[in-house]
Scaffold this active site. Sequence first.
Site, PDB file in Angstrom:
ATOM      1  N   GLY A  36       3.503   5.764  -2.917  1.00 25.55           N
ATOM      2  CA  GLY A  36       4.747   6.350  -3.429  1.00 25.55           C
ATOM      3  C   GLY A  36       4.706   6.548  -4.935  1.00 25.55           C
TER       4      GLY A  36
ATOM      5  N   GLY B  42       0.826  -1.219   0.000  1.00 23.59           N
ATOM      6  CA  GLY B  42       0.000   0.000   0.000  1.00 23.59           C
ATOM      7  C   GLY B  42       0.853   1.259   0.000  1.00 23.59           C
ATOM      8  N   ASP B  43       1.965   1.210   0.727  1.00 22.84           N
ATOM      9  CA  ASP B  43       2.883   2.356   0.743  1.00 22.84           C
ATOM     10  C   ASP B  43       3.541   2.534  -0.623  1.00 22.84           C
ATOM     11  OD1 ASP B  43       2.338   2.672   3.464  1.00 22.84           O
ATOM     12  OD2 ASP B  43       4.005   1.368   4.047  1.00 22.84           O
ATOM     13  N   ALA B  44       3.845   1.401  -1.279  1.00 24.91           N
ATOM     14  CA  ALA B  44       4.437   1.465  -2.616  1.00 24.91           C
ATOM     15  C   ALA B  44       3.456   2.107  -3.590  1.00 24.91           C
ATOM     16  CB  ALA B  44       4.821   0.059  -3.095  1.00 24.91           C
TER      17      ALA B  44
END
Length: 346
Positions: free
Chosen positions: A304, A299-301
């Site tokens: 980003g 999810g962070d990727a």
Amino acid sequence: MASQTYQLFCMGNPLLDVQVTNGEELLKKYDLKANDAILAEEKHMSIYDEVVKNYKVTYVAGGASQNAARGAAYVLPPNSVVYTGCVGDDDLAEQLRAANKREGLQEVYLVKPGAKTGACAVVLTGHHRSLVTTLQAAELFEQSHLSSPAVAPLVDAAKVFYVEGFFLTHGTSSVLELSKKASSASKVFALNFSAPFIPQFFSTQLQSVLPYCDIIIGNETEAEAYATANGLPDSKDLAAIAKAVAISPKSNASRPRVVIFTHGAESTIMVSSAAPDSPKIFKVNAIDDKLIVDTNGAGDAFAGGFLGAYVAGKSLDECVEAGHKMGAMCVQLVGPQFPWPKVSVL
């Protein structure tokens, strides 16, 4: 260094991920859900020693916003992204600095001598990840750091801001300072819901920041928690929940609010307050199960990739696709990392 500025300014809890696989017994013992993120309580504190003692551990630089910042730095030219948060003066902080440097992310940490850098136990079971965080130094962040000589010029020069929802557990005043500054200067402020417990238990803090948010990112479980906490009629209707978030009161009305909810390999939905009844659905190209190493940081990727594309001036549709590409690359590696040599995403 003082004259260097960055288009994207990120803030969050810097953590070192302590990652283990086949953690079914840990889920049972510590009463954890397979796909969740929580703050460690007293009953969880022994997990950090236990995983090191009894499991094969992988250490990976973590912290939701820091992961997303590294992802954005991966897709953007050098010196595009800067990140702040609070760390101790220990080896863990050095490991985080090294990981950031590799991706081209500059950090301006607040360092607390004598404090320990925060850690996150990542318990992997199949394609699920359960996160148990002990914030340590991360929750000692001071709002005054934002107006310090090292950081204030970076805040002033940035065009886009990104903060993880996790920061609302201790640093709402800092989030409000950044988001209000962004709103009044007609800059872009993005917030990630981060975990179901944020809309669930930190609803007051979240609602205080929401009027200043231009972009909201979350996943289906966080959307459901938001719906339940705010009494929406259907906690599974992602389009309706996204619409409710998109049309909630906004300080800078000249810029529509965009809400993006991911749903794993199923699809991603995007709703803009400019056309709240016209949700956009984006198909996710599913990856062969055999290629998935773990989903920690996926999810962070996505965030980003989305932010990197946004800063690069891409359309919102292209931003979502960039997020999907980054998420797909991330799940094929251990933890929140990206392939080297660099793959062109934009």
